[in-house]
Write a protein that holds these residues in place. Structure first.
Motif, PDB file in Angstrom:
ATOM      1  N   ARG A  62       0.804  -1.219   0.000  1.00 15.39           N
ATOM      2  CA  ARG A  62       0.000   0.000   0.000  1.00 15.39           C
ATOM      3  C   ARG A  62       0.841   1.274   0.000  1.00 15.39           C
ATOM      4  O   ARG A  62       0.501   2.248  -0.654  1.00 15.39           O
ATOM      5  CB  ARG A  62      -0.929   0.011   1.206  1.00 15.39           C
ATOM      6  N   ALA A  63       1.925   1.282   0.772  1.00 16.67           N
ATOM      7  CA  ALA A  63       2.705   2.510   0.953  1.00 16.67           C
ATOM      8  C   ALA A  63       4.050   2.472   0.232  1.00 16.67           C
ATOM      9  O   ALA A  63       4.831   3.410   0.353  1.00 16.67           O
ATOM     10  CB  ALA A  63       2.930   2.763   2.448  1.00 16.67           C
ATOM     11  N   ARG A  64       4.343   1.386  -0.443  1.00 13.62           N
ATOM     12  CA  ARG A  64       5.610   1.197  -1.155  1.00 13.62           C
ATOM     13  C   ARG A  64       6.818   1.306  -0.232  1.00 13.62           C
ATOM     14  O   ARG A  64       7.865   1.827  -0.600  1.00 13.62           O
ATOM     15  CB  ARG A  64       5.724   2.183  -2.310  1.00 13.62           C
ATOM     16  N   GLY A  65       6.624   0.828   0.984  1.00 14.38           N
ATOM     17  CA  GLY A  65       7.721   0.812   1.951  1.00 14.38           C
ATOM     18  C   GLY A  65       7.287   0.137   3.242  1.00 14.38           C
ATOM     19  O   GLY A  65       6.101   0.105   3.569  1.00 14.38           O
ATOM     20  N   TYR A  66       8.246  -0.427   3.954  1.00 15.50           N
ATOM     21  CA  TYR A  66       7.968  -1.069   5.238  1.00 15.50           C
ATOM     22  C   TYR A  66       7.881  -0.037   6.341  1.00 15.50           C
ATOM     23  O   TYR A  66       8.510   1.013   6.268  1.00 15.50           O
ATOM     24  CB  TYR A  66       9.065  -2.082   5.586  1.00 15.50           C
ATOM     25  N   GLY A  67       7.137  -0.366   7.385  1.00 15.61           N
ATOM     26  CA  GLY A  67       7.078   0.490   8.555  1.00 15.61           C
ATOM     27  C   GLY A  67       8.320   0.308   9.401  1.00 15.61           C
ATOM     28  O   GLY A  67       8.806  -0.812   9.558  1.00 15.61           O
ATOM     29  N   ASN A  68       8.858   1.395   9.918  1.00 14.62           N
ATOM     30  CA  ASN A  68      10.047   1.315  10.773  1.00 14.62           C
ATOM     31  C   ASN A  68       9.729   1.522  12.246  1.00 14.62           C
ATOM     32  O   ASN A  68      10.627   1.553  13.071  1.00 14.62           O
ATOM     33  CB  ASN A  68      11.101   2.325  10.321  1.00 14.62           C
ATOM     34  N   LEU A 119       9.973  -4.834  16.964  1.00 15.47           N
ATOM     35  CA  LEU A 119      10.284  -4.649  15.558  1.00 15.47           C
ATOM     36  C   LEU A 119      11.800  -4.529  15.456  1.00 15.47           C
ATOM     37  O   LEU A 119      12.394  -3.651  16.078  1.00 15.47           O
ATOM     38  CB  LEU A 119       9.611  -3.379  15.027  1.00 15.47           C
ATOM     39  N   GLU A 120      12.424  -5.427  14.726  1.00 15.16           N
ATOM     40  CA  GLU A 120      13.883  -5.441  14.599  1.00 15.16           C
ATOM     41  C   GLU A 120      14.291  -4.589  13.406  1.00 15.16           C
ATOM     42  O   GLU A 120      13.697  -4.673  12.331  1.00 15.16           O
ATOM     43  CB  GLU A 120      14.392  -6.877  14.411  1.00 15.16           C
ATOM     44  N   ARG A 121      15.330  -3.753  13.623  1.00 16.79           N
ATOM     45  CA  ARG A 121      15.848  -2.882  12.566  1.00 16.79           C
ATOM     46  C   ARG A 121      17.367  -2.995  12.528  1.00 16.79           C
ATOM     47  O   ARG A 121      17.998  -3.285  13.530  1.00 16.79           O
ATOM     48  CB  ARG A 121      15.443  -1.440  12.806  1.00 16.79           C
ATOM     49  N   ALA A 122      17.913  -2.741  11.362  1.00 16.09           N
ATOM     50  CA  ALA A 122      19.370  -2.749  11.219  1.00 16.09           C
ATOM     51  C   ALA A 122      19.767  -1.780  10.113  1.00 16.09           C
ATOM     52  O   ALA A 122      18.947  -1.400   9.281  1.00 16.09           O
ATOM     53  CB  ALA A 122      19.863  -4.153  10.890  1.00 16.09           C
ATOM     54  N   GLY A 123      21.037  -1.434  10.096  1.00 14.17           N
ATOM     55  CA  GLY A 123      21.560  -0.580   9.038  1.00 14.17           C
ATOM     56  C   GLY A 123      21.452   0.897   9.373  1.00 14.17           C
ATOM     57  O   GLY A 123      20.984   1.292  10.416  1.00 14.17           O
ATOM     58  N   SER A 124      21.949   1.693   8.415  1.00 15.02           N
ATOM     59  CA  SER A 124      21.897   3.128   8.567  1.00 15.02           C
ATOM     60  C   SER A 124      21.456   3.729   7.233  1.00 15.02           C
ATOM     61  O   SER A 124      22.200   3.623   6.245  1.00 15.02           O
ATOM     62  CB  SER A 124      23.266   3.675   8.947  1.00 15.02           C
ATOM     63  N   PRO A 125      20.324   4.300   7.107  1.00 10.46           N
ATOM     64  CA  PRO A 125      19.328   4.455   8.167  1.00 10.46           C
ATOM     65  C   PRO A 125      18.710   3.101   8.539  1.00 10.46           C
ATOM     66  O   PRO A 125      18.706   2.167   7.738  1.00 10.46           O
ATOM     67  CB  PRO A 125      18.287   5.376   7.543  1.00 10.46           C
ATOM     68  N   ALA A 126      18.207   3.024   9.757  1.00  8.97           N
ATOM     69  CA  ALA A 126      17.650   1.764  10.264  1.00  8.97           C
ATOM     70  C   ALA A 126      16.455   1.330   9.429  1.00  8.97           C
ATOM     71  O   ALA A 126      15.568   2.118   9.144  1.00  8.97           O
ATOM     72  CB  ALA A 126      17.242   1.928  11.723  1.00  8.97           C
TER      73      ALA A 126
END
Length: 161
Positions: free
Chosen positions: A62-68, A106-113
């Motif tokens: 729907r939004a063309r991106g994952y929620g962070n 919610l697991e995040r990694a990288g920069s930007p997360a």
């Protein structure tokens, strides 16, 4: 006149035997009961993780991106929160109340997360009831993993049937 045989009750020996039998049955049933509670809590956490991954995929379409953040995934006003608790009944809660079983993150990694998956970490009594499945995860690619308290892989035991 009342006959002594007609007013006879239980003897002390009979009562002691009855209490002993009830105690033995309780000692046998209690460990099985707590094991089933732990399995039920783990199942609720696994269900929650799988639903969150599905919600992320729907958001991506729907939004063309994952929620962070969780509020982006769940569409709630959690002010950028990355986690919440689920209680022993499998219901989400924002506080670590006495009946909380898992902390969902919610697991995040990288920069930007960026979103990499979701994890559930056992809290409270769930830690002692289910020590082999302290951390369960679903990665963004659908891979399921699990570990005990020392980090040893227990995926096959925790995600089986």
């Amino acid at each position: 006149m009342i006959h002594p045989a007609a007013s006879r009750g239980f003897t002390l020996t009979e009562l002691i035997i009855a209490v002993a039998v009830v105690g033995i049955l309780a000692a046998i049933a209690l460990p099985s009961y707590t094991t089933q509670i732990a399995r039920s809590n783990r199942s609720a956490a696994q269900k929650e993780l799988l639903q969150l991954v599905s919600m992320q995929e729907i958001r991506f379409l729907r939004a063309r991106g994952y929620g962070n953040t969780m509020d982006q995934v769940l569409r709630t006003a959690t002010a950028g929160s990355l986690n919440y608790y689920i209680n022993a009944k499998g219901r989400p809660t924002t506080v670590a109340a006495g009946d909380a079983a898992y902390l969902i993150t919610l697991e995040r990694a990288g920069s930007p997360a960026r979103y990499t998956g979701f994890s559930a970490v056992a809290v409270g009594q769930q830690l002692t009831r289910d020590p082999s499945c302290v951390r369960i995860e679903v990665q963004s690619n659908g891979q399921r993993t699990a570990a005990n308290g020392s980090g040893t892989d227990t995926t096959s035991a925790c995600w089986s049937g």
